[in-house]
Motif scaffolding. Structure first.
Motif, PDB file in Angstrom:
ATOM      1  N   VAL A 146      -7.186   1.106   4.909  1.00 48.36           N
ATOM      2  CA  VAL A 146      -6.093   1.724   4.157  1.00 48.36           C
ATOM      3  C   VAL A 146      -6.623   2.874   3.307  1.00 48.36           C
ATOM      4  O   VAL A 146      -6.024   3.945   3.248  1.00 48.36           O
TER       5      VAL A 146
ATOM      6  N   ASN B  94     -10.041   2.869  -4.128  1.00 48.86           N
ATOM      7  CA  ASN B  94      -9.071   2.468  -3.109  1.00 48.86           C
ATOM      8  C   ASN B  94      -9.669   1.489  -2.109  1.00 48.86           C
ATOM      9  O   ASN B  94      -8.988   0.563  -1.665  1.00 48.86           O
TER      10      ASN B  94
ATOM     11  N   THR C 265       1.207   5.938   4.739  1.00 47.71           N
ATOM     12  CA  THR C 265       0.233   6.779   5.441  1.00 47.71           C
ATOM     13  C   THR C 265       0.809   8.196   5.506  1.00 47.71           C
ATOM     14  O   THR C 265       2.009   8.387   5.291  1.00 47.71           O
TER      15      THR C 265
ATOM     16  N   LYS D 229      -9.549  -1.756  -3.695  1.00 47.58           N
ATOM     17  CA  LYS D 229      -8.211  -2.294  -3.894  1.00 47.58           C
ATOM     18  C   LYS D 229      -7.504  -2.605  -2.573  1.00 47.58           C
ATOM     19  O   LYS D 229      -6.844  -3.630  -2.445  1.00 47.58           O
ATOM     20  N   PHE D 230      -7.632  -1.688  -1.590  1.00 46.11           N
ATOM     21  CA  PHE D 230      -6.834  -1.846  -0.366  1.00 46.11           C
ATOM     22  C   PHE D 230      -7.685  -2.138   0.868  1.00 46.11           C
ATOM     23  O   PHE D 230      -7.150  -2.406   1.943  1.00 46.11           O
TER      24      PHE D 230
ATOM     25  N   TYR E  60       5.146   2.164  -5.028  1.00 47.33           N
ATOM     26  CA  TYR E  60       4.621   3.492  -4.682  1.00 47.33           C
ATOM     27  C   TYR E  60       5.721   4.417  -4.181  1.00 47.33           C
ATOM     28  O   TYR E  60       5.451   5.461  -3.607  1.00 47.33           O
TER      29      TYR E  60
ATOM     30  N   LEU F 263      -5.515   6.966   2.754  1.00 42.73           N
ATOM     31  CA  LEU F 263      -5.038   7.511   1.475  1.00 42.73           C
ATOM     32  C   LEU F 263      -5.862   8.715   1.013  1.00 42.73           C
ATOM     33  O   LEU F 263      -5.589   9.299  -0.022  1.00 42.73           O
TER      34      LEU F 263
ATOM     35  N   ARG G  82       0.852  -1.191   0.000  1.00 46.23           N
ATOM     36  CA  ARG G  82       0.000   0.000   0.000  1.00 46.23           C
ATOM     37  C   ARG G  82       0.886   1.238   0.000  1.00 46.23           C
ATOM     38  O   ARG G  82       2.042   1.169   0.411  1.00 46.23           O
TER      39      ARG G  82
ATOM     40  N   MET H  54       4.924  -4.917   4.536  1.00 43.40           N
ATOM     41  CA  MET H  54       3.595  -4.943   3.920  1.00 43.40           C
ATOM     42  C   MET H  54       3.224  -6.289   3.304  1.00 43.40           C
ATOM     43  O   MET H  54       2.071  -6.654   3.268  1.00 43.40           O
TER      44      MET H  54
END
Lengths: 244, 318
Positions: A184, A176, A49, A179-180, A93, A188, A46, A229
């Motif tokens: 999470v 998002n 943060t 996806k996460f 990322y 984001l 991911r 992660m």
């Protein structure tokens, strides 16, 4: 075109030399833009943060990358010392990535969770108090400098421009979530950046100082996230062999 | 510059020139490359082509030439726990797995590890050969996993991380106890007495604690402190024991020796300062700062066993 013609026209010769010497670079760089099979398909990676984003910026500011790499190579000694080799997917990322090529200190790609927050604080403040033979400089100001998080949303917007999926619109947020996952995706959301940063700092209190957000807080938050992660226990040891 | 007629005048046996003449008479020989050199040069070209065929090389479209070379390795499937033999195309990742197999199959290491696995702690400690193995493997394991906090020699940091080379063990220094500490981790805890005892009572307790290790002489204050320590008000003896020698099952420190794990008494010069550091810890207690992580799941069972014996032999082995 005769050889003599090229040799006597320096302008033409310069152009042709440039064309020849750029072949090597083009062969190495251009395929990176369209080879997609080398990025491993893994769960869990991911974007950082907001607190980790600021921590990462401090990592760059203090020049940590000059002595520490973040890339474990697939060699036996590195596997034994640092853990699983780094995956391309783990840096997807990271802009710019922090692989590095200089290891005056140890590799940090799987640092997260290895030591306690308290150890990191002590070690960054005075490395030799816990590792007597260390040559790392002291970073005592991290603990006394308040973290400037006023521009964290702008920083995330800049990362978003490079392709990191921080969300601005509702549609992006929902993508998002898909996806996460919800937790999470909330982190984001750029509109919540500052609130999220303060909440993470309060809940986890990386620097051990309650009610204060120091630069130490952000840096330790970032360091504790490194390499954590992907849950490698759910993959067989040869899962990532097929991506090379 | 050049004179094309020059070459025509060449006599047999003379080395050919490039056919140019500068400044009237400056010419350049045109010696052919030595035959051996030329063949080596062609050889590198052939080698290059074979290399492209054998190893992963050129990018092609969205993929790349994967090469015909292969590597054999064996892994244990994490779901079925079955060993899986695999032949895969050559790349650095498959090569790593084959390297790891080779290390695991190293005969000497394998036999020693099997011996250690089967032996009890007592048997290992008494066997010089097994201990030699423990020391050589343990050193690396300790350096990678333990040394960051406990120091490369196990000397620890006063106030933060316990010294492993002395004879003082908060949670017990027998191999079995060290093993338990490694497997499940430890969380040091001492209640804060700041709200329970009055400031002068805290002073008294601190004074009494210092008499236990002969840092202070018994006095009226320490007598009052003794009453609190052993009485229902303080109740310190619950964890530190009636003899104040500590209770390993509670992780409570031995207060009668000169070794201090948390309060940095030895470096304080005056009695007043010594009392102050002890008082600080009695007042605040210890909570969430003395945590030994659990290593089960992070290290395999063999490594934890080796480490338990290694730490045991570092010093003060009980």
């Amino acid at each position: 075109m005769r050889h003599e013609h090229i040799e006597t026209n320096s302008g033409l010769m310069i152009l042709l030399i440039l064309a020849v010497i750029s072949i090597g670079g083009l062969v190495e760089i251009v395929p990176l833009f369209y080879i997609n099979e080398t990025v491993e398909k893994v769960e869990g990676v991911r974007p950082n943060t907001p607190l980790e984003v600021r921590g990462r910026d401090l990592y760059l500011r203090e020049g940590c990358y000059l002595c520490h790499s973040q890339q474990i190579r697939p060699f036996r000694d590195e596997w034994l010392r640092y853990g699983h080799y780094s995956l391309a997917a783990e840096s997807q990322y990271d802009h710019p990535f922090q692989w590095g090529s200089k290891r005056t200190g140890p590799d940090l790609a799987r640092l997260g969770g290895k030591y306690s927050d308290q150890w990191h604080v002590q070690h960054l403040k005075a490395p030799r108090s816990v590792v007597p033979q260390s040559i790392m400089p002291n970073y005592p100001w991290l603990l006394t400098t308040k973290l400037d998080y006023s521009d964290v949303a702008d920083r995330m917007r800049a990362l978003r421009a490079t392709g990191v999926p921080y969300s601005v619109t509702q549609a992006e947020y929902e993508a998002n979530v898909k996806k996460f996952g919800q937790t999470v995706a909330d982190q984001l959301d750029i509109s919540q950046a500052e609130a999220n940063l303060l909440k993470e700092a309060r809940d986890k209190n990386f620097d051990g100082i309650a009610g204060q957000v120091t630069e130490m807080e952000a840096l330790v938050a970032y360091l504790q996230s490194l390499g954590t992660m992907v849950n490698f226990s759910q993959y067989n040891d040869d899962e990532f062999v097929k991506f090379r | 510059m050049s004179d094309p007629t020059q070459n025509a005048q060449q006599k047999p046996g003379e080395v050919q020139t490039t056919g140019h003449a500068w400044d009237g008479d400056l010419q350049e020989y045109n010696n052919p490359l030595p035959r051996w050199w030329l063949w080596c040069f062609y050889g590198t070209m052939v080698f290059g082509v074979l290399y492209w065929i054998y190893f992963p090389s050129w990018p092609v479209g969205g993929s790349w030439l994967k090469g015909v070379g292969t590597v054999d390795y064996t892994i244990t499937d994490k779901k079925t726990h079955q060993a899986k033999e695999q032949e895969y195309r050559w790349n650095t990742r498959s090569l790593l797995l084959s390297d790891l197999n080779e290390a695991a199959n190293n005969e000497k290491r394998k036999t020693m590890l099997a011996q250690v696995r089967a032996a009890s702690f007592d048997q290992i400690v008494k066997d010089p050969k097994m201990m030699e193995f423990v020391r050589s493997v343990g050193k690396g394991l300790f350096g990678d996993n333990c040394a960051a906090c406990h120091g490369s020699g196990g000397q620890g940091v006063v106030g933060m991380y316990p010294n492993l080379t002395d004879n003082d063990w908060l949670w017990g220094g027998a191999t079995g106890q060290i093993h338990e500490t490694l497997v499940q981790g430890r969380k040091g805890f001492m209640p804060a007495f700041g709200a329970v005892l009055k400031p002068e009572q805290l002073d008294d307790v601190a004074e009494y604690v210092l008499t236990l290790s002969n840092e202070a002489k018994p006095s009226e204050a320490s007598a009052r402190g003794k009453e609190i320590f052993h009485g229902p008000v303080g109740g310190c003896y619950y964890c530190h024991g009636a003899d104040a020698k500590g209770v390993p099952s509670q992780g409570a420190a031995n207060l009668t020796d000169k070794i201090w794990a948390i309060a940095d008494v030895p470096t304080q010069k005056t009695l007043q300062d010594k009392k102050a550091v002890v008082k600080t810890f009695v007042t605040k207690g210890v909570n969430n700062t003395r945590i030994m992580p659990a290593w089960k799941g992070r290290l395999n069972d063999d490594d934890i066993k080796l480490l338990a014996v290694y730490v045991h032999q570092l010093g003060g082995a009980q």
